[in-house]
Design a protein around this motif. Structure first.
Motif, PDB file in Angstrom:
ATOM      1  N   GLY A 132     -20.299 -10.101 -24.019  1.00 21.97           N
ATOM      2  CA  GLY A 132     -21.526  -9.435 -24.438  1.00 21.97           C
ATOM      3  C   GLY A 132     -22.490  -9.202 -23.286  1.00 21.97           C
ATOM      4  O   GLY A 132     -23.618  -8.738 -23.487  1.00 21.97           O
ATOM      5  N   GLU A 133     -22.056  -9.512 -22.071  1.00 19.95           N
ATOM      6  CA  GLU A 133     -22.919  -9.364 -20.898  1.00 19.95           C
ATOM      7  C   GLU A 133     -23.217  -7.895 -20.624  1.00 19.95           C
ATOM      8  O   GLU A 133     -22.326  -7.047 -20.656  1.00 19.95           O
ATOM      9  CB  GLU A 133     -22.232  -9.982 -19.676  1.00 19.95           C
ATOM     10  N   LYS A 134     -24.486  -7.602 -20.368  1.00 20.55           N
ATOM     11  CA  LYS A 134     -24.918  -6.247 -20.019  1.00 20.55           C
ATOM     12  C   LYS A 134     -25.856  -6.342 -18.818  1.00 20.55           C
ATOM     13  O   LYS A 134     -27.077  -6.338 -18.969  1.00 20.55           O
ATOM     14  CB  LYS A 134     -25.601  -5.579 -21.208  1.00 20.55           C
ATOM     15  N   PRO A 135     -25.286  -6.405 -17.617  1.00 15.62           N
ATOM     16  CA  PRO A 135     -26.097  -6.689 -16.422  1.00 15.62           C
ATOM     17  C   PRO A 135     -26.862  -5.496 -15.863  1.00 15.62           C
ATOM     18  O   PRO A 135     -27.681  -5.668 -14.963  1.00 15.62           O
ATOM     19  CB  PRO A 135     -25.051  -7.166 -15.418  1.00 15.62           C
ATOM     20  N   TYR A 136     -26.607  -4.294 -16.379  1.00 13.99           N
ATOM     21  CA  TYR A 136     -27.267  -3.108 -15.827  1.00 13.99           C
ATOM     22  C   TYR A 136     -28.424  -2.690 -16.738  1.00 13.99           C
ATOM     23  O   TYR A 136     -28.221  -2.304 -17.884  1.00 13.99           O
ATOM     24  CB  TYR A 136     -26.258  -1.979 -15.657  1.00 13.99           C
TER      25      TYR A 136
END
Length: 317
Positions: free
Chosen positions: A145-149
């Protein structure tokens, strides 16, 4: 109409990298330079992560540009080396299958996987595999579920950098992809490819059950539901289900009373754009649906269907 420009007009003031669009530059700076700009130029405000880079930058104010190979001059040796590599025609690594050439062996290795089908990178959480490590890293974000942008304008988050690039164009209005046959332009290359099929008539997606074919994969997915009767979109208010998301959106307006489509010739408003199109025919007098038997015409297809029953002898008064 010009093709999408390949000219790189936006440059990073930190590392000198160049990009074709401003949105790509924004993402680049966010990925590589955010929270790392410790040294500042008192002349122009330039920021960088290393003291030696600042020293090299100051040279540019003195007009000292010792490295030159093309119209672009470089004050820094490693930028000059990159320029040489870009302009050099020497590509010593060749593919024995298709004769494509590459400047590095690593690029050739990645390319060869397009021929061999090799996918050495596998996800330990599912059956996904791919040919490049970067694709696996991006895939794993589906599980985490990571959304680094992050979009600095509206705060939206994305799992892939190119998704952010495309999103930023909704703020900047950039449409770098242009159709050669008409004035159409868009923000994504894939959208342009789909648009061009309106000119060529190409319909690469076909239904295995019937003869239906279409220009876009999503259209085929929607069509398949006419065979499967699948209705994945549910109304949380009344429980009614729909095959298409757009149908659910329109349905919800029956609960909210929302009528976002308005006639510019009168005070009429409605919940669906198709209903507005039919309404406007009252003003224009347009009747696009004609009976092939008696030439009578109608403003709505449903009225033509009812009319045709008179000719079939099935109309009941």
């Amino acid at each position: 109409m010009e093709k999408p420009t390949e000219e790189k007009t936006s440059s990073c003031e930190v590392c000198g990298s160049s990009f074709a669009t401003k949105s790509n530059l924004i993402v680049h700076k966010q990925e590589h330079h955010e929270d790392k700009l410790l040294y500042n130029c008192k002349i122009c405000g330039f920021s960088c992560a290393k003291k030696e880079n600042l020293a090299r930058h100051i040279i540019t104010h003195n007009g000292y540009e010792p490295y030159k190979i093309c119209e672009s001059s470089c004050a820094i040796e490693h930028n000059f080396a990159s320029s040489i590599k870009m302009h050099s025609e020497e590509k010593v690594h060749s593919c024995k299958i298709c004769n494509c050439t590459f400047t590095t062996n690593q690029s050739l290795v990645r390319h060869m996987r397009t021929h061999t089908g090799e996918k050495p990178y596998s996800c330990e959480l599912c059956e996904y595999s791919c040919s490049q490590k970067s694709n696996l890293v991006a895939h794993k974000r589906k599980h985490s579920g990571e959304k680094p942008y992050n979009c600095e304008v509206c705060g939206s988050n994305f799992s892939k950098s190119h998704h952010l690039v495309v999103h930023i164009r909704t703020h900047t209005g950039e449409k770098p992809y242009n159709c050669e046959r008409c004035e159409y332009s868009c923000s994504q290359k894939s959208t342009l490819v789909i648009h061009q099929r309106t000119h060529t008539g190409e319909k690469p997606y076909s239904c295995e059950i019937c003869k239906y074919s279409c220009t876009h994969k999503n259209q085929l997915v929607k069509h398949h539901r006419t065979h499967t009767r699948d209705k994945p979109y549910d109304c949380k208010i009344c429980g009614h289900s729909f095959a298409h998301r757009e149908s659910l959106v329109s349905h919800i307006r029956t609960h909210t009373g929302e009528k976002p489509y308005s006639c510019d010739l009168c005070e009429y408003s409605c919940s669906q754009i198709s209903t507005l199109v039919v309404h406007k025919r009252k003003h224009s007098g347009e009747k696009p649906y004609a009976c092939k038997i008696c030439k009578h015409s109608f403003s709505q297809k449903s009225n033509l269907i009812v009319h045709m029953k008179k000719h079939d002898g099935n109309f009941k008064s």
